[in-house]
Design an enzyme around this catalytic site. Structure first.
Site, PDB file in Angstrom:
ATOM      1  N   SER A  13      -1.638   0.791  -1.181  1.00 64.55           N
ATOM      2  CA  SER A  13      -0.957   0.503  -0.064  1.00 64.55           C
ATOM      3  C   SER A  13      -1.891  -0.157   0.908  1.00 64.55           C
ATOM      4  CB  SER A  13      -0.712   1.855   0.537  1.00 64.55           C
ATOM      5  OG  SER A  13      -0.080   1.616   1.954  1.00 64.55           O
ATOM      6  N   GLY A  14      -1.649  -0.787   2.071  1.00 64.62           N
ATOM      7  CA  GLY A  14      -2.459  -1.405   3.114  1.00 64.62           C
ATOM      8  C   GLY A  14      -3.479  -2.089   2.881  1.00 64.62           C
ATOM      9  N   ILE A  15      -4.876  -1.802   3.359  1.00 63.00           N
ATOM     10  CA  ILE A  15      -5.804  -2.711   3.112  1.00 63.00           C
ATOM     11  C   ILE A  15      -6.258  -2.469   1.568  1.00 63.00           C
ATOM     12  CG2 ILE A  15      -8.432  -2.821   3.357  1.00 63.00           C
ATOM     13  CD1 ILE A  15      -7.542  -1.321   6.364  1.00 63.00           C
TER      14      ILE A  15
ATOM     15  N   ASP B 265      -4.931   5.564  -7.137  1.00 62.87           N
ATOM     16  CA  ASP B 265      -4.125   5.863  -5.906  1.00 62.87           C
ATOM     17  C   ASP B 265      -3.462   7.246  -6.512  1.00 62.87           C
ATOM     18  OD1 ASP B 265      -2.773   4.073  -3.255  1.00 62.87           O
ATOM     19  OD2 ASP B 265      -2.176   5.983  -3.930  1.00 62.87           O
TER      20      ASP B 265
ATOM     21  N   TYR C 181     -12.026  12.694  12.046  1.00 57.19           N
ATOM     22  CA  TYR C 181     -11.929  11.281  11.208  1.00 57.19           C
ATOM     23  C   TYR C 181     -13.226  10.464  11.451  1.00 57.19           C
ATOM     24  CZ  TYR C 181     -10.034   6.500   9.909  1.00 57.19           C
ATOM     25  OH  TYR C 181      -9.935   5.278   9.420  1.00 57.19           O
TER      26      TYR C 181
ATOM     27  N   LYS D  62     -16.278   8.850   8.711  1.00 53.18           N
ATOM     28  CA  LYS D  62     -16.433   7.403   8.733  1.00 53.18           C
ATOM     29  C   LYS D  62     -18.031   7.125   8.951  1.00 53.18           C
ATOM     30  CE  LYS D  62     -12.351   6.314   7.014  1.00 53.18           C
ATOM     31  NZ  LYS D  62     -12.170   5.750   5.759  1.00 53.18           N
TER      32      LYS D  62
ATOM     33  N   THR E 242      -1.029  -1.541   8.959  1.00 56.30           N
ATOM     34  CA  THR E 242      -0.767  -1.004   7.542  1.00 56.30           C
ATOM     35  C   THR E 242      -0.001   0.281   7.733  1.00 56.30           C
ATOM     36  OG1 THR E 242      -2.546   0.782   7.747  1.00 56.30           O
ATOM     37  CG2 THR E 242      -3.211  -1.170   7.054  1.00 56.30           C
TER      38      THR E 242
HETATM   39  N1  NAD Z   1      -5.135   0.823   9.057  1.00 61.05           N
HETATM   40  C1  NAD Z   1      -6.168   0.889  10.169  1.00 61.05           C
HETATM   41  O1  NAD Z   1      -5.920   0.743  11.433  1.00 61.05           O
HETATM   42  C2  NAD Z   1      -7.447   1.432   9.622  1.00 61.05           C
HETATM   43  C3  NAD Z   1      -8.413   1.344  10.592  1.00 61.05           C
HETATM   44  C4  NAD Z   1      -9.947   1.637  10.147  1.00 61.05           C
HETATM   45  C5  NAD Z   1      -9.977   2.198   8.910  1.00 61.05           C
HETATM   46  N2  NAD Z   1      -8.929   2.276   8.077  1.00 61.05           N
HETATM   47  C6  NAD Z   1      -9.495   2.750   6.671  1.00 61.05           C
HETATM   48  O2  NAD Z   1      -8.872   1.889   5.950  1.00 61.05           O
HETATM   49  C7  NAD Z   1      -8.702   2.772   4.434  1.00 61.05           C
HETATM   50  C8  NAD Z   1      -7.222   2.196   4.245  1.00 61.05           C
HETATM   51  O3  NAD Z   1      -6.337   2.665   5.137  1.00 61.05           O
HETATM   52  P1  NAD Z   1      -4.727   1.913   5.203  1.00 61.05           P
HETATM   53  O4  NAD Z   1      -4.385   1.646   6.465  1.00 61.05           O
HETATM   54  O5  NAD Z   1      -4.688   0.741   4.062  1.00 61.05           O
HETATM   55  O6  NAD Z   1      -4.149   3.235   4.534  1.00 61.05           O
HETATM   56  P2  NAD Z   1      -2.778   3.365   3.659  1.00 61.05           P
HETATM   57  O7  NAD Z   1      -2.228   4.631   3.971  1.00 61.05           O
HETATM   58  O8  NAD Z   1      -1.779   2.187   4.102  1.00 61.05           O
HETATM   59  O9  NAD Z   1      -3.379   3.271   2.316  1.00 61.05           O
HETATM   60  C9  NAD Z   1      -4.154   4.177   1.764  1.00 61.05           C
HETATM   61  C10 NAD Z   1      -3.857   4.505   0.208  1.00 61.05           C
HETATM   62  O10 NAD Z   1      -4.646   5.572  -0.116  1.00 61.05           O
HETATM   63  C11 NAD Z   1      -4.112   6.409  -0.933  1.00 61.05           C
HETATM   64  N3  NAD Z   1      -4.877   7.698  -0.813  1.00 61.05           N
HETATM   65  C12 NAD Z   1      -5.039   8.400   0.175  1.00 61.05           C
HETATM   66  N4  NAD Z   1      -5.658   9.526  -0.152  1.00 61.05           N
HETATM   67  C13 NAD Z   1      -6.027   9.371  -1.528  1.00 61.05           C
HETATM   68  C14 NAD Z   1      -6.548  10.436  -2.422  1.00 61.05           C
HETATM   69  N5  NAD Z   1      -6.987  11.550  -2.238  1.00 61.05           N
HETATM   70  N6  NAD Z   1      -6.494   9.929  -3.783  1.00 61.05           N
HETATM   71  C15 NAD Z   1      -6.152   8.831  -4.211  1.00 61.05           C
HETATM   72  N7  NAD Z   1      -5.598   8.024  -3.263  1.00 61.05           N
HETATM   73  C16 NAD Z   1      -5.381   8.200  -1.822  1.00 61.05           C
HETATM   74  C17 NAD Z   1      -2.563   6.492  -0.424  1.00 61.05           C
HETATM   75  O11 NAD Z   1      -1.756   6.996  -1.473  1.00 61.05           O
HETATM   76  C18 NAD Z   1      -2.445   5.064   0.037  1.00 61.05           C
HETATM   77  O12 NAD Z   1      -1.877   4.358  -0.747  1.00 61.05           O
HETATM   78  C19 NAD Z   1      -8.790   4.370   4.801  1.00 61.05           C
HETATM   79  O13 NAD Z   1      -9.918   4.806   4.491  1.00 61.05           O
HETATM   80  C20 NAD Z   1      -8.625   4.014   6.422  1.00 61.05           C
HETATM   81  O14 NAD Z   1      -9.340   5.280   6.860  1.00 61.05           O
HETATM   82  C21 NAD Z   1      -7.971   1.716   8.186  1.00 61.05           C
END
Ligand code: NAD
Length: 263
Positions: free
Chosen positions: A20-22, A41, A159, A163, A194
């Protein structure tokens, strides 16, 4: 002039949270570049959706449903994928989550839950991967932290410190692992469109973010993926290690025009 571009590119790159996402954007970009990827995941639903999305690169991508906090599962899983002909050469720690809760309302259970995934999950996986890379010629590790690990965004008392821990871990790992040909870098995304961000950010919060970011918009996961790919590839970043790069539309370096706010 001698440069060290001998770190391997052929091999497997692991992406946690790659469904998912990033993480998903990183998986797609690497597959487009012809790289082999292992997605770790814990969400079966996200994995199923990602598989559907990425069928075009099916042969390059393996999926494992795994919670990265299950420390005992890590070494056996890596042993199944890491081979002499196809070693693990990259790791992206993108799995993570956060909550927007006032400090006065944040309990220790929430702090522990967030640290368990964001810090210990990344820590344990990185250590096991680095042990393998040390004996197979090196590699590249990228932590996905956050701008909330660099400054005091409101509502991020659990959080943000998780980080910030990844930022410091990047510096220590890069220092200790350089002699083994392992580079360790860190990305700090700002607001990225995301599923995670959209579920945590209300419309009001999204407006606050847009006003606080000089580029006046959310970033796309693909824009973060490009920066991660730069760190992973020894052809583009052979002399780059221990770096903390914000991919944030200018948020961290903004002055008075873009007042820092909640979110
Ligand atoms: N989206 C933002 O604005 C943003 C900003 C700063 C940092 N981040 C960081 O980027 C990273 C990705 O975030 P995103 O927005 O893509 O989130 P997202 O929720 O879209 O994707 C995260 C993925 O990680 C998986 N996941 C979560 N916990 C898990 C675990 N214990 N074991 C295995 N898989 C697990 C989820 O199932 C999901 O598929 C995160 O670490 C988040 O903190 C995101």
């Amino acid at each position: 002039m001698q440069t060290n571009t001998s770190q391997p590119t052929a091999g497997i790159t692991i992406v946690t949270g790659g469904a998912s996402g990033i993480g998903l954007a990183v998986v797609q970009l690497l597959a487009k570049l012809g790289r082999r990827v292992l997605v770790l995941d814990h969400s079966a639903d996200n994995i199923a959706a990602a598989q559907k999305n990425l069928t075009q690169w099916g042969e390059l991508i393996a999926y494992e449903q795994m919670d990265i906090t299950q420390e005992a599962l890590i070494a056996p899983l890596l042993a199944r994928y890491h081979t002499a002909t196809e070693p693990i050469v990259g790791l992206v720690n993108s799995a993570g989550f956060g909550r927007d809760i006032a400090f006065l309302d944040t309990d220790s259970a929430m702090v522990r839950a967030i640290f368990e995934v964001n810090v210990l999950g990344a820590f344990n996986l990185s250590r096991e991967v680095a042990r393998l890379m040390k004996d197979s010629g090196g590699g590249a590790i990228v932590h996905v932290a956050s701008v909330s690990g660099l400054i005091g965004n409101k509502g991020r008392s659990a959080y943000g410190p998780s980080k910030a821990a990844l930022v410091n871990l990047t510096q220590i790992m890069s220092n200790e692992l350089a002699e083994y040909g392992i580079r360790v870098n860190c990305i700090c995304p700002g607001p990225i469109e995301t599923p995670l961000a959209m579920s945590v950010h209300s419309d009001a919060v999204q407006n606050i973010w847009k006003n606080a970011v000089p580029q006046r918009r959310y970033g796309q996961p693909e824009e973060v993926a490009q920066a991660i790919a730069f760190f992973l590839n020894p052809q583009t970043s052979s002399y780059v290690t221990g770096q903390i790069l914000s991919v944030d539309g200018g948020f961290i370096s903004a002055g008075i025009e873009s007042a820092r706010s909640v979110a």
